[in-house]
Scaffold this active site. Structure first.
Site, PDB file in Angstrom:
ATOM      1  N   HIS A 104      16.254   9.648  29.589  1.00  0.00           N
ATOM      2  CA  HIS A 104      15.929   8.239  29.337  1.00  0.00           C
ATOM      3  C   HIS A 104      17.050   7.341  29.838  1.00  0.00           C
ATOM      4  CE1 HIS A 104      13.886   4.922  27.358  1.00  0.00           C
ATOM      5  NE2 HIS A 104      15.061   4.514  26.904  1.00  0.00           N
ATOM      6  N   TYR A 398     -12.233   0.454  -6.434  1.00  0.00           N
ATOM      7  CA  TYR A 398     -12.925   1.510  -5.690  1.00  0.00           C
ATOM      8  C   TYR A 398     -13.653   2.460  -6.641  1.00  0.00           C
ATOM      9  CZ  TYR A 398      -9.338   0.020  -2.308  1.00  0.00           C
ATOM     10  OH  TYR A 398      -8.491  -0.701  -1.502  1.00  0.00           O
ATOM     11  N   GLU A 434      -5.764   2.704   4.748  1.00  0.00           N
ATOM     12  CA  GLU A 434      -6.556   3.632   3.923  1.00  0.00           C
ATOM     13  C   GLU A 434      -7.450   4.542   4.760  1.00  0.00           C
ATOM     14  OE1 GLU A 434      -7.422   4.159   0.554  1.00  0.00           O
ATOM     15  OE2 GLU A 434      -5.892   2.924  -0.389  1.00  0.00           O
ATOM     16  N   LEU A 527       3.736   3.607 -14.483  1.00  0.00           N
ATOM     17  CA  LEU A 527       3.917   4.296 -13.211  1.00  0.00           C
ATOM     18  C   LEU A 527       2.881   5.408 -13.117  1.00  0.00           C
ATOM     19  CD1 LEU A 527       7.813   4.458 -13.138  1.00  0.00           C
ATOM     20  CD2 LEU A 527       6.323   2.939 -11.833  1.00  0.00           C
ATOM     21  N   ARG A 619       2.331   7.395   3.234  1.00  0.00           N
ATOM     22  CA  ARG A 619       1.506   6.686   4.217  1.00  0.00           C
ATOM     23  C   ARG A 619       2.468   5.987   5.184  1.00  0.00           C
ATOM     24  NH1 ARG A 619      -2.418   3.179   1.220  1.00  0.00           N
ATOM     25  NH2 ARG A 619      -3.554   5.112   0.843  1.00  0.00           N
TER      26      ARG A 619
END
EC number: 2.1.2.13
Length: 667
Positions: A104, A398, A434, A527, A619
């Site tokens: 590089h 949901y 999601e 939590l 995620r």
């Protein structure tokens, strides 16, 4: 040692020759066919391969299973990439026991991405270099085998610096390649905190903005001078290109772009002045600056600048459905800061966008998308860019109201998609992080990651699959009927005006708002499953800037693209988020207005969300598309976002508390 080589450009030729000199058994060379639209000033890898009697190929898609199988049959020990322009798949890299290594053109982790030689000059760097690093899934991010530094002089151009980099690559490879034949080298991991990324440059990026300093403009000139298209400006409708220049430390009182003299040709900048040494006008001849002034009729006090438009361009009309929501109101604010845009909005409330109601470029109607279908269709026909931001996007809903989630998030939005197809309008659709579900990739990639969800009896996935199905429908309309679209996937955006405390009181809010409510009311912070789940939190201002660039869509760069918008460096567990909030809360100037902290309380997800819930451990987004397409990089640290979000809600809560007695008296 058997090697497969992917190479292009001068550096590719250097790499190929270096491998041959080091005695590697080169099984095959993969390169690119020359682009007739590119000014090819570099040597040909194909010619070097032919001179070395090596088999050479230039497939359109080297990652196609047919080519993967052919490479597998060659049984390479190691793979090298020298300025090859395409990413190699994990499947190809896994074929070599010694791994794959890429050369590089920068000192990684700085200047990852495209055109590093041009970018270091644009940014006025005094040092760069070359890096040989192991290839991993993320571009330019693998551990480093070695580096060679290159000094940048004040008079270097992209061409002269390229020659220095070519020599540096030769020295680095002569040092490393023989040692790599003897066995694996020690590798040094890159420091992600020090990483910077720069995207592809186009000819349009050479336009000069005279309000910048003479030093900065001169850096642009030398970064894009021959053999590149050059830095340019306009005298009225006529274009002039600057090949060589010199910054002058000159004090003046003229507007940027004003010609101060014609011999030498000197132009006022935001700071200092720029002497144009050589350039070209419409005749296309390479001439001295004073001759350029004569040819183009440039006189003292005339101004250079942007090319004036022959027609009065109307503002781009942006329709935002759900304009009062978190993304909608922040996006409206950003669009109205730019006089190129006009916003039409619909929502069932107006508290968050009341500050825009007096703006003549903002048009708002209060209404429900399930009722105002005729108004929506008319405005889709009238507007240029459509953003349907209406959705139920809070996890508890949901499982609590799965059918309502489907009806609103899928069925109502499908009508909007079809109207966009009907009237040939561009749609910028909010997909969601999601959709990746329980993806097992380390980073979720828009183009390669699998979208994995749970069984039917886990109703929490109805939001994910509703969004995913709309993504697929939009993609199909794009392929089959030419719908212009961009899908963007926000990863845990947060900031002021995210939900509200009333929504949090009924459990219908995102995590940070719920946590703040617990602090405000003095109730224990719950939590879920111990708060071990990790997310990458993105500041709303970073997210909106990326979304603004998608709407802007320069040169159609976002058409047909899926783009994650998140901040991988801001990864934290929900427990860590809660602890960060608590620290900021205890130190806030309004702390005395609220009850004592009631502690943390671990709770099972089924007790909090009800049956049918299933969580995701992490995620993490890949943001290579956002970096490459939008030239975007998130900048705001999580602590700043948490502090600003908490401050917004605490001040709102104090106002609410002080207003309550008055309301009671009036009653």
């Amino acid at each position: 040692m058997k090697a497969i080589v992917f190479a292009y450009h001068d550096i590719g030729c250097v790499g190929l020759n270096a491998l041959a000199e080091a005695g590697y058994d080169i099984q095959a060379v993969f390169t690119h066919t020359d682009n007739p639209g590119e000014n090819r000033f570099f040597s040909s890898v194909a010619r070097v391969a032919a001179d070395l009697a090596l088999p050479v190929f230039a497939p359109e898609d080297v990652n196609h299973p047919l080519w993967v199988e052919r490479i597998r049959e060659l049984q390479p020990d190691i793979i090298f990439s020298f300025y090859y322009r395409n990413m190699l798949s994990d499947e190809i890299l896994s074929l070599a026991p010694q791994g794959g290594f890429n050369l590089h053109g920068s000192l990684l982790p700085q200047y990852r991405g495209r055109a590093p030689i041009n970018w270091v000059l644009v940014n006025g760097e005094t040092e760069t270099g070359v890096t040989l690093h192991q290839m991993v899934k993320k571009a330019d991010a693998g551990p480093i085998a070695g580096q060679y530094k290159v000094a940048i002089s004040d008079v270097d151009t992209a061409l002269t610096l390229h020659a220095k980099m070519r020599d540096a690559a030769q020295e680095l490879l002569r040092n490393l390649l023989p040692r790599m034949k003897e066995g694996p080298l020690p590798l040094t991991p890159q420091k992600e905190a020090d990483a910077s990324y720069f995207g592809r440059r186009t000819a349009a990026d050479g336009e000069i903005h005279w309000q910048k300093s003479a030093f900065t403009i001169n850096n642009l000139v030398r970064a894009v001078t021959e053999p590149y298209p050059g830095a340019f400006s306009y005298l009225g409708q006529r274009k002039l290109t600057i090949w060589r220049s010199r910054p002058l430390d000159l004090v003046h009182n003229k507007l940027p772009g004003t010609v101060l003299s014609t011999a030498p040709l000197t132009v006022a900048c935001g700071e200092g002045a720029l002497e144009i040494i050589t350039g070209k006008g419409e005749a296309g001849l390479y001439v001295q600056g004073d001759r350029l002034a004569q040819e183009m009729g440039i006189v003292t006090d005339v101004r250079l600048g942007n090319k004036p438009s022959n027609t009065l361009k109307r503002r781009t009309r942006v329709l935002i459905l759900g304009v009062n929501g978190f993304i909608g109101n922040h996006l409206t604010e950003r669009l109205l800061q730019d006089d190129r845009y006009e916003v039409y909005g619909l929502d069932i409330g107006s508290d968050a966008i009341s500050r825009f109601l007096g703006n003549p470029a903002f048009h708002f109607v209060e209404g429900d998308i399930s009722i105002h279908s005729e108004w929506i269709e008319y405005h889709i026909k009238k507007c240029d860019v459509i953003l349907p931001l209406v959705a139920i996007a809070t996890p508890i809903e949901y499982t609590r109201n799965p059918l309502r989630v489907f009806e609103l998030d899928f069925e109502e939005n499908l009508k909007i998609v079809r109207d966009c197809v009907k009237y040939n309008k561009r749609i910028v659709f909010p997909s969601t992080s999601e959709v990746y579900g329980m993806c097992d990739d380390k980073e979720f990639d828009e183009d390669t990651s699998r979208l994995i969800v749970g069984p039917i009896n886990k109703q929490r996935w109805i939001y994910s699959v509703s969004k995913q199905l709309l993504d697929r429908v939009i993609w199909a309309y794009g392929v089959k009927e030419g719908l212009k679209f961009t899908l963007f996937r926000p990863f845990n955006w947060m900031g002021p005006r995210l939900d509200n405390l009333d929504a949090a009181r009924i459990g219908s809010s995102r995590a940070i708002t719920q946590l703040i409510l617990n602090l405000v009311e003095g109730s224990p912070i719950k939590l879920v499953d111990g708060g071990a789940q990790k997310r990458c939190f993105t500041d709303i201002h970073d997210g909106i800037e990326a979304l603004f660039r998608i709407i802007e869509n320069r040169d159609g760069c976002c058409d047909g693209q899926i783009i994650n918008i998140g901040n991988p460096t801001n990864e934290a567990s929900i427990r860590e988020l809660a602890e960060m909030l608590l620290t900021s809360f205890e130190n806030h100037e309004l702390r005395d207005h609220f009850p004592p902290f009631a502690g943390f309380k671990d709770i099972e997800s089924s007790a909090y969300y009800g049956k049918g819930y299933q969580d995701v451990e992490y995620r993490t987004p890949s943001i290579k598309n956002a970096r490459r397409i939008l030239h975007w990089q998130p900048e705001i640290a999580m602590q700043q976002t948490v502090t600003e979000t908490l401050d917004f809600f605490l001040r709102a809560a104090v106002i609410e508390k002080t207003a309550a007695p008055k309301d009671e008296l009036n009653a």
